[in-house]
Each structure stands twice: as C-alpha cells, then as structure tokens.
Design a protein around this motif. Structure first.
Motif, short mmCIF file in Angstrom:
data_model
loop_
_atom_site.label_atom_id
_atom_site.label_comp_id
_atom_site.label_asym_id
_atom_site.label_seq_id
_atom_site.Cartn_x
_atom_site.Cartn_y
_atom_site.Cartn_z
N UNK A 133 29.67 15.64 84.95
CA UNK A 133 28.97 15.50 86.16
C UNK A 133 27.91 16.44 86.52
N UNK A 134 27.99 17.60 85.74
CA UNK A 134 26.51 18.52 86.20
C UNK A 134 25.48 17.96 85.11
N UNK A 135 25.52 17.27 84.19
CA UNK A 135 24.70 16.70 83.42
C UNK A 135 24.02 15.53 84.06
N UNK A 136 24.83 14.67 84.69
CA UNK A 136 24.45 13.36 85.33
C UNK A 136 23.84 14.01 86.63
N UNK A 137 24.16 14.95 87.45
CA UNK A 137 23.25 15.65 88.74
C UNK A 137 22.01 15.89 88.28
N UNK A 138 22.16 16.69 87.28
CA UNK A 138 20.62 17.35 86.93
C UNK A 138 19.76 16.24 86.40
N UNK A 142 20.90 2.63 103.84
CA UNK A 142 21.99 1.90 104.77
C UNK A 142 23.35 2.54 104.38
N UNK A 143 23.75 2.63 103.21
CA UNK A 143 24.66 3.22 102.41
C UNK A 143 25.01 4.61 102.62
N UNK A 144 23.84 5.20 102.57
CA UNK A 144 24.00 6.84 102.39
C UNK A 144 24.02 7.40 104.14
N UNK A 145 23.57 6.85 104.90
CA UNK A 145 23.40 7.37 106.14
C UNK A 145 24.49 7.68 106.93
N UNK A 146 25.61 6.68 106.87
CA UNK A 146 26.84 6.77 107.52
C UNK A 146 27.76 7.58 106.97
N UNK A 147 27.58 8.06 105.71
CA UNK A 147 28.55 9.20 105.07
C UNK A 147 28.12 10.49 104.67
N UNK A 148 26.64 10.82 104.98
CA UNK A 148 26.24 12.19 104.68
C UNK A 148 26.84 13.35 105.52
N UNK A 149 27.28 13.09 106.56
CA UNK A 149 27.88 14.02 107.63
C UNK A 149 29.43 14.10 107.16
N UNK A 150 29.89 13.18 106.49
CA UNK A 150 31.23 13.40 106.15
C UNK A 150 31.57 13.25 104.56
N UNK A 151 30.51 13.62 103.89
CA UNK A 151 30.46 13.76 102.41
C UNK A 151 31.55 14.60 101.89
N UNK A 152 31.70 15.88 102.59
CA UNK A 152 32.65 16.69 101.94
C UNK A 152 34.35 16.24 101.67
N UNK A 160 33.69 18.55 96.07
CA UNK A 160 32.61 19.24 95.52
C UNK A 160 32.13 20.31 96.60
N UNK A 161 31.04 21.04 96.25
CA UNK A 161 30.36 21.95 96.95
C UNK A 161 29.10 21.43 97.49
N UNK A 162 28.66 22.37 98.64
CA UNK A 162 27.52 21.87 99.18
C UNK A 162 26.26 21.68 98.27
N UNK A 163 26.23 22.49 97.35
CA UNK A 163 25.13 22.43 96.25
C UNK A 163 25.37 20.80 95.57
N UNK A 164 26.45 20.60 95.19
CA UNK A 164 26.82 19.35 94.39
C UNK A 164 26.38 18.03 95.27
N UNK A 165 26.89 18.14 96.50
CA UNK A 165 26.84 17.09 97.49
C UNK A 165 25.32 16.83 97.93
N UNK A 172 19.33 14.50 98.79
CA UNK A 172 18.03 14.21 97.79
C UNK A 172 17.64 12.69 97.50
N UNK A 173 19.04 12.21 97.57
CA UNK A 173 18.58 10.51 97.15
C UNK A 173 18.25 9.71 98.46
N UNK A 174 18.92 10.24 99.45
CA UNK A 174 18.56 9.55 100.95
C UNK A 174 16.87 9.76 101.23
N UNK A 175 16.90 11.19 101.03
CA UNK A 175 15.06 11.42 101.33
C UNK A 175 14.03 10.57 100.68
#
Length: 432
Positions: free
Chosen positions: A271-276, A376-386, A390-395, A400-403
């Motif tokens: 997971x960490x390798x992928x995220x980096x 379109x996929x990320x905007x509806x879930x970004x505020x409920x992604x917790x 994971x943690x705030x840093x991981x999510x 970043x992808x949405x921006x």
C-alpha cells in the motif's frame, strides 16, 4: 495461584515462562519490532492452554489484513474457544471471533467495552485502536485511549504505547499540539515505539512541516527503523516530507531502498509503495519499471477481497502498469463482496459499496486518461472516504488525484477551489 501480567491482569493456562514470552510478544507488538508471532508461538509451545496466547496470535494475523493470516487466525480462535478463560479473556476471544468473521465494527465495540471495564488491558486498547484505524474511525482512535488514560501513569512499562496511541488519535481528530506532545513523550520514554514516532510524523505532515518532519525522522532512525515492521511506513512518511519539498531524488532513493527493496512484503508495505509511486505519477514523473515490479508483487493477493482500501492501491498499480485483466478481476471481486459472496466480508461489503468501488474505479480512470470520469467518481466520496479506513495522510491521495484530474479535464475553477481549500488546511501553503 493464577499468574498476573505486568499490569496485574489474571491470565489462564500460563506458566511463568510462557507468561514471560507472552509479555515480550505484547511489547514487540506495541513497538512494532522484532517477531511477536515467533515469540507468542514459543509461549504456546510451552503452554498450549494459555488462551491469551492464541488470542494474541489471532490479532497479529488479523490486524495487518494479510490474506494468508485469516486461516491462521481462525484456527487460533477455534483453539481459544475451547479453553478455560476468565471473563476478560472470554471477551477477547469474542472479539477475535468477530474479526475472523469480518465483523470489525462489532469487534471494536466488544473491545471498547472490555477496555472500559479493564483500562489496564493494553492489548485490548491496542487491538481496538488498530481496528479503529482499519475502520477509519478517527474519534474512537482518540476516545478509547482517552477513557483509559486516568488508569495509567508514566512509570508503567507500557505507558509509552498508551501515549503513542493517544497521540495518533489526537492527530486524526485535529488536536495537533497535544498529539505532538504525547507522541514526543512516548518516544522519549521508549525510543523504539514506531507507532508513537509515526504519530508525530502525521502531525507534521498535516501541518505541512516538511523540514521539521525530515529532522524528526532522521534524528534517530536506528531506533524506529531497525528490526521494525513499521519501518516501511515510517520511511514512507519521510519520503512524503521530501516530496513536499520537491526533492524527487530523495523520494526515489527512499523508494528504491527502505520503502521497497528492504520491505518484507506485507500488504501494508505494498500500500505504501503504491501510494508513493502514485503521488509521483500525479506529478508526471516517470518511475520506469517500478510499476511493473510492484504489479508483480500485488498480483497474487489483489483479488482476495479482504479490504477495500487495499483494492484501491492495487488498482493504482495495475492501471499504471497496464494490467487491465487484473483491474477487471478486482472490480469483479468487489461486486461479489457487495453481493455478500465469499468469506469474512461482512463489513468490507459496506466499505466497498460506500467508498471502495468508486475510489478504485477512479484510479483506473485516471491512469486511462479519463480525467472527467475520475472527477465524477471522486467528488461524491471524498467527504466520506474515512469509511473505508486508513488515516488522513493516506486518504489524501484521493484529494490529490481529484485536484489533478480536475486540472487535466479543463475544470480549472474546481481545481483552483480545491487548492484553496487545501492551502487553508495546510496553514496557508498548498501541498500538492
């Protein structure tokens, strides 16, 4: 006469030698060092009827979301269920059974009530804390530890772990000053406590304090990195600090060294390798053959359906590496989980339906150049992604992808608005 732990808890079925080994295994687990599985296994060889030995083994197998750990945990649970146990131990066995069955929220409640009645049960606190992390329950990451805090004092051997867990809970709920205070105190008391070390790193990441973070992580790496199964994650934090300062050479050096080459290959390492790599991908940085090598490591376990958070990260890699067949396989596995098929997917079905499926599809869409669909996929879930852990840093990878997707799809006003929002959270300086 029953034996007692270092916090005066009664244990069943233990000899003095097995209890000593069990206490060592719990210490290793609290600090994320050594090989607690081997240590508790040695305790069980000495005392096969020590119910808490089987419980600890099960927790170790379950809380890392390793697919291979589930059958081992299930066997340990069955063994524990057949042994004499006191009231406290029986509640641990109940929690383990719920975790084996994929009912993480119910297990978290059992452990919550157990710690209320037995606040000096450090294992109940830690197992609950780790379950809260998997659930993305920031408030309980803080509150289950805060409730127990009055029963502890700094002279107790395991106090550092309680302080370190509280630090992480405080950070995840935005109380950064107190989080850093407790985290630093924990590391001062026990320099090998990798969880407390990482809690302070989280504070600095959330406050965009890159130079402070590098200084914190590089001050005593021999303490938090040596023989630590949290070493990859803590080096990931160090890499994020360098990334925030645009030091890409340092990021790649960390990836090629302690984040990847020196990693034991645990799921959370992947997971960490992928995220980096994905963060570098968002910046348009070519990472060469690293995607293909990482895809090869993900391939044997990516469709086991244990945890939606992992699905998203595996899909990042398969999408970037062009492994379309594996992307479809993950999507099929997610659909089966939502439908209730498979073993031990109870809560993960909800994680996947609410957040995981959309997050996973968004990463595939981005890698395929479909940036408008990513938005379109990320905007509806970004505020409920917790809700999928994971943690705030991981999510943060979702934001970043949405921006970046908004900018690349021509939605510049949205991209600018998201950057302004991000700058406020980071104390006035954007961290994209």
């Amino acid at each position: 006469m029953p034996l007692r732990t270092i916090t005066d808890l009664t244990v069943s079925g233990a000899s003095p030698r097995s209890l000593e080994l069990h206490e060592l295994a719990e210490h290793q687990f609290r600090c994320f060092i050594g090989d607690p599985v081997a240590t508790v296994s040695a305790a069980l060889e000495d005392s096969p009827d020590m119910v808490m030995g089987h419980v600890l083994l099960a927790y170790l197998m379950l809380l890392g979301t390793e697919p291979a750990g589930l059958p081992v945990a299930a066997a340990a649970c069955r063994r524990a269920e057949g042994l004499p146990a006191n009231e406290r131990e029986a509640r641990h066995v109940r929690a383990v059974g719920l975790l084996v069955g994929g009912r993480w929220r119910a297990a978290a409640r059992v452990l919550e009530d157990l710690a209320i009645d037995h606040p000096l049960d450090a294992l109940a606190l830690q197992a609950g804390h780790q379950t809260d992390f998997l659930l993305g329950d920031s408030r309980m990451l803080r509150d289950r530890i805060a409730r127990a805090l009055p029963a502890w004092h700094p002279d107790m051997p395991a106090w550092h772990a309680v302080a370190g867990m509280l630090a992480f809970g405080l950070e995840e709920t935005g109380d950064y000053a107190r989080a850093e205070q407790y985290g630093r105190q924990a590391v001062e008391r026990q320099p090998r406590d990798g969880w407390a070390q990482h809690a302070v790193a989280h504070v600095m990441e959330m406050q965009n304090r890159g130079r402070d973070g590098i200084a914190w992580m590089r001050a005593a790496p021999q303490a938090w990195a040596q023989d630590s199964f949290l070493s990859v994650h803590n080096h990931w934090h160090l890499a994020l600090f360098h990334l925030g300062l645009d030091d890409i050479d340092a990021v790649l050096a960390l990836y090629d060294g302690p984040v990847c080459a020196d990693a034991p290959g645990l799921v959370f390492d992947l997971v960490d390798q992928s995220a980096l790599l994905w963060r570098l991908h968002l910046r348009g940085i070519d990472v060469g053959s690293r995607w293909q090598a990482l895809a090869d490591r993900w391939a044997p376990i990516a469709t086991t359906g244990r945890y939606a958070f992992n699905d998203m990260h595996a899909t990042m890699v398969f999408a970037a590496a062009g492994r379309t067949g594996l992307i479809r396989a993950i999507a099929d596995a997610q659909q089966a989980i939502i439908a209730g098929n498979g073993e031990s997917v109870a809560d993960n079905a909800r994680f996947t339906a609410e957040v995981g499926r959309a997050a996973t599809a968004a990463m595939a869409a981005f890698a395929n150049g479909d940036y408008a669909q990513t938005v379109e996929l990320l905007r509806p879930i970004r505020h409920i992604s917790h809700r999928f852990g994971g943690s705030h840093a991981q999510r943060d990878v979702i934001d970043l992808t949405l921006i970046e997707a908004a900018a690349r799809s021509g939605q510049q006003s949205l991209a600018d608005a998201l950057r302004a929002e991000r700058a406020l959270h980071a104390g006035g300086q954007a961290t994209v």
